[in-house]
Design a protein around this motif. Structure first.
Motif, PDB file in Angstrom:
ATOM      1  N   GLU B 166       0.811  -1.215   0.000  1.00  0.00           N
ATOM      2  CA  GLU B 166       0.000   0.000   0.000  1.00  0.00           C
ATOM      3  C   GLU B 166       0.844   1.264   0.000  1.00  0.00           C
ATOM      4  O   GLU B 166       0.674   2.134   0.851  1.00  0.00           O
ATOM      5  CB  GLU B 166      -0.940   0.026   1.215  1.00  0.00           C
ATOM      6  N   THR B 168       0.756   3.842  -1.689  1.00  0.00           N
ATOM      7  CA  THR B 168       0.077   5.103  -1.974  1.00  0.00           C
ATOM      8  C   THR B 168      -1.069   5.361  -1.001  1.00  0.00           C
ATOM      9  O   THR B 168      -1.828   6.308  -1.174  1.00  0.00           O
ATOM     10  CB  THR B 168      -0.468   5.100  -3.412  1.00  0.00           C
ATOM     11  N   PRO B 173      -3.935  11.941  -5.042  1.00  0.00           N
ATOM     12  CA  PRO B 173      -3.916  11.324  -6.379  1.00  0.00           C
ATOM     13  C   PRO B 173      -2.676  11.672  -7.190  1.00  0.00           C
ATOM     14  O   PRO B 173      -2.113  10.799  -7.860  1.00  0.00           O
ATOM     15  CB  PRO B 173      -5.176  11.884  -7.033  1.00  0.00           C
ATOM     16  N   THR B 176       0.169   9.756  -5.855  1.00  0.00           N
ATOM     17  CA  THR B 176      -0.090   8.346  -6.116  1.00  0.00           C
ATOM     18  C   THR B 176       0.389   7.973  -7.518  1.00  0.00           C
ATOM     19  O   THR B 176       1.069   6.972  -7.717  1.00  0.00           O
ATOM     20  CB  THR B 176      -1.597   8.065  -5.976  1.00  0.00           C
ATOM     21  N   THR B 197      -2.656  -2.971  -2.917  1.00  0.00           N
ATOM     22  CA  THR B 197      -3.390  -1.697  -2.913  1.00  0.00           C
ATOM     23  C   THR B 197      -4.877  -1.973  -2.822  1.00  0.00           C
ATOM     24  O   THR B 197      -5.339  -3.086  -3.082  1.00  0.00           O
ATOM     25  CB  THR B 197      -3.085  -0.898  -4.197  1.00  0.00           C
ATOM     26  N   ASN B 199      -6.610   0.667  -4.274  1.00  0.00           N
ATOM     27  CA  ASN B 199      -6.969   1.758  -5.165  1.00  0.00           C
ATOM     28  C   ASN B 199      -7.387   1.177  -6.525  1.00  0.00           C
ATOM     29  O   ASN B 199      -6.577   0.682  -7.297  1.00  0.00           O
ATOM     30  CB  ASN B 199      -5.755   2.688  -5.324  1.00  0.00           C
ATOM     31  N   LYS B 200      -8.677   1.246  -6.776  1.00  0.00           N
ATOM     32  CA  LYS B 200      -9.261   0.648  -7.977  1.00  0.00           C
ATOM     33  C   LYS B 200      -8.719   1.277  -9.263  1.00  0.00           C
ATOM     34  O   LYS B 200      -8.346   0.588 -10.202  1.00  0.00           O
ATOM     35  CB  LYS B 200     -10.775   0.863  -7.899  1.00  0.00           C
ATOM     36  N   ASP B 201      -8.611   2.624  -9.244  1.00  0.00           N
ATOM     37  CA  ASP B 201      -8.212   3.334 -10.461  1.00  0.00           C
ATOM     38  C   ASP B 201      -6.852   2.890 -10.981  1.00  0.00           C
ATOM     39  O   ASP B 201      -6.697   2.600 -12.166  1.00  0.00           O
ATOM     40  CB  ASP B 201      -8.167   4.848 -10.198  1.00  0.00           C
TER      41      ASP B 201
END
Ligand code: ADP
Ligand code: MG
Lengths: 302, 230
Positions: B166, B168, B173, B176, B197, B199-201
């Protein structure tokens, strides 16, 4: 390896400096322990010198009858000298005894007048015997009881000293046993306190230790700096303690001299200075290093 | 290169047990870029710790190259760790060292010479764009900058794998994306990267292998995968 060693030493010194307060506290503890330890050793050796000194003054004197012929008396001396228990035998002739007596009382009018008046030497010749060991006096005294000796001897002054000898024996063994016990006890307490202090220092750095482990620092790399700190604690503490004990001996030796005039504590200390300081340093550094070594152990498992 | 074989990890506490991961079988190859996704508490960090040897599996076997990780003794672990670069959400920089010294430290523990350190550390810091903040201490750096120092430190020993747990999680953003770009660049240069992570994006935009973890099990493992919420 050499670069690693120099880095370990560097980090040890940096850590020592950075943990200023804790370092000071640890040094203070090492110092106090070593002063106690050193003081005890000083006391113990001083007690031993004093005891040896008193022991040296103990002897048996055999006084001969005034009419005893000199060659018989010298014969007794020779036979005593052949005993293994006997360290030395000194023959004091009647003339010598008188001379010593005169010398001792030269300021005393009545004594010299009395000696003038009687005009004969009233003093007996004697043998002054020193044994190698305290316990040998009994055997020597027994030996002097032989009938061949009794013919020419008047009295043996050993009996008057028996009490002193016994008491001396007791004091000596008490000092030795008690001192040893106390030294063991103090060392244990010291190790515990220092161990705890260093553990505290390590505890406050535990996050850093885990980061060091994660970037691949070896056990030696992590433990080394703490051991260097332990060495520095021991060195500074023991040098300070050596200075204080030295001053202590310097200032107390005149007082010791009042009680035991023949003992020069300062001279004795100086002749043993190197051994004493070396012992303090080894003990202090050893204490610091061993404590650090054990204290870091727990943090090297991850 | 990295193999998990029937790995189960149970944390034992005084009054109860937690099964963190259960019967995991994974194979990660050299030069792969693997994202490990899943909710908080799914068991991602546990898998990472099993790989770095911080935790020992209750059952099964973890191997890294020729190392049998769960059999290593404490004094052998440092050699394994010098072949891995680790990056965490909370950066884990040494607070008393500046950026340069933090990166240099990883070389020092590996026994590299002072000349090598003076040569490589500025290069690494330049690569993460922090050459002009070399003398700053962690408290004088932003979160993104701290993480870039951590990346420089992770790379400095040319590890076989970069493990980022993880990385980020604490960043905005923009930062990241900066970190992600760095990780992709490292991977392009030939180093395996494992990234956890949620973070989906970022997962959906990079088209790399995605391993989905849920309740301690691998529920999906796809090349060019997506982060699919259940
Ligand atoms: N040191 C630990 N002791 C006990 N339980 C733990 C420990 N570390 C993690 N766990 C538990 O194991 C499970 C998985 O945690 P973790 O691997 O940290 O998940 P993630 O990184 O996916 O959020 C959680 O239920 C967590 O509470
Ligand atoms: Mg986690």
């Amino acid at each position: 390896m050499l670069t690693t060693l120099s880095r370990v030493i560097k980090y040890g010194l940096v850590g020592f400096w950075r943990n200023g307060w804790l370092s000071t506290a640890t040094i203070a503890i090492v110092f106090l322990v070593l002063v106690g330890f050193g003081g005890l050793i000083m006391f113990n050796s001083l007690a031993n010198i004093v005891l040896t000194d008193i022991q040296d003054k103990i002897d048996i004197s055999v006084y001969f009858k005034t009419e005893a012929p000199e060659d018989r008396m010298l014969e007794v001396q020779r036979s005593l000298e052949s005993l293994p228990e006997v360290k030395s035998v000194e023959y004091i002739s009647r003339d010598k005894a008188l001379e010593t007596f005169r010398e001792q009382h030269k300021d005393d009018e009545t004594v010299s007048q009395a000696l003038e008046a009687i005009d004969v030497n009233p003093l007996a010749a004697s043998l002054n015997i020193k044994a190698r060991e305290l316990k040998d006096y009994e055997a020597i005294a027994g030996y002097l009881e032989k009938d061949t000796f009794r013919e020419i001897t008047d009295k043996v002054s050993y009996t008057q000293n028996v009490g002193v000898i016994d008491r001396l024996k007791k004091i000596k063994s008490t000092v030795e046993q008690g001192g040893l016990l106390l030294i063991v006890f103090i060392s244990l307490i010291a190790a515990l306190i220092i161990f705890n202090t260093i553990r505290l220092a390590i505890y406050s750095n535990r996050e850093e230790l885990s980061v060091m482990r994660l970037v691949g620092a070896s056990n030696f790399f992590i433990r080394g700096p703490y051991m260097v700190q332990g060495v520095v604690y021991g060195l500074i503490g023991s040098i300070m303690s050596a200075v204080v004990v030295t001053l202590g001996v310097l200032y107390s030796s005149p007082y010791v001299k009042i009680f035991v005039p023949d003992v020069n504590g300062w001279a004795y200390y100086l002749s043993n200075l190197f051994g004493f300081v070396a012992m303090q340093v080894i003990f202090g550094v050893g204490l610091g290093v061993v404590s650090s070594y054990i204290a870091v152990r727990k943090y090297l498992r991850i | 290169m990295i193999i998990f074989q029937n790995v189960t990890k149970i944390y034992k506490m005084d009054d109860h047990e937690t099964v963190a991961v259960e019967d995991i079988n994974l194979h990660i190859h050299q030069k792969e870029f693997v994202s490990m996704v899943g909710k908080s508490g799914a068991g991602k960090s546990t898998l990472i710790k099993l790989l770095t040897g911080e935790e020992k599996p209750t059952k099964g076997k973890v191997s890294f190259g020729s190392y049998n990780v769960n059999k290593l003794k404490p004094n052998e672990l440092p050699f394994l760790r010098r072949k891995m670069g680790v990056i965490f959400q909370d950066f884990r920089l040494l607070p008393n060292k500046n950026a340069y010294e933090n990166v240099a430290f990883a070389l020092e523990v590996a026994g590299r010479t002072q000349q090598e350190i003076m040569e490589f550390v500025p290069q690494a810091l330049e690569m993460v764009g922090l050459k002009d903040k070399m003398r700053n201490f962690p408290r004088e750096l932003s979160g993104g900058e701290k993480q870039r120092v951590a990346i420089a430190r992770a790379m400095i020993n040319h590890p076989d794998v970069i493990i980022a747990d993880e990385p980020t999680g604490n960043l905005d953003p923009v930062n990241t994306w900066e970190i992600l770009k760095l990780l992709l660049k490292i991977n392009e240069l030939g180093t395996t990267v494992i990234l956890t992570t949620h973070n989906k994006d970022i997962v959906n935009s990079i088209n790399k292998r995605v391993i989905s973890v849920e309740d301690g099990r691998v529920i999906r493992d796809e090349e060019e995968g997506k982060y699919i919420l259940v």
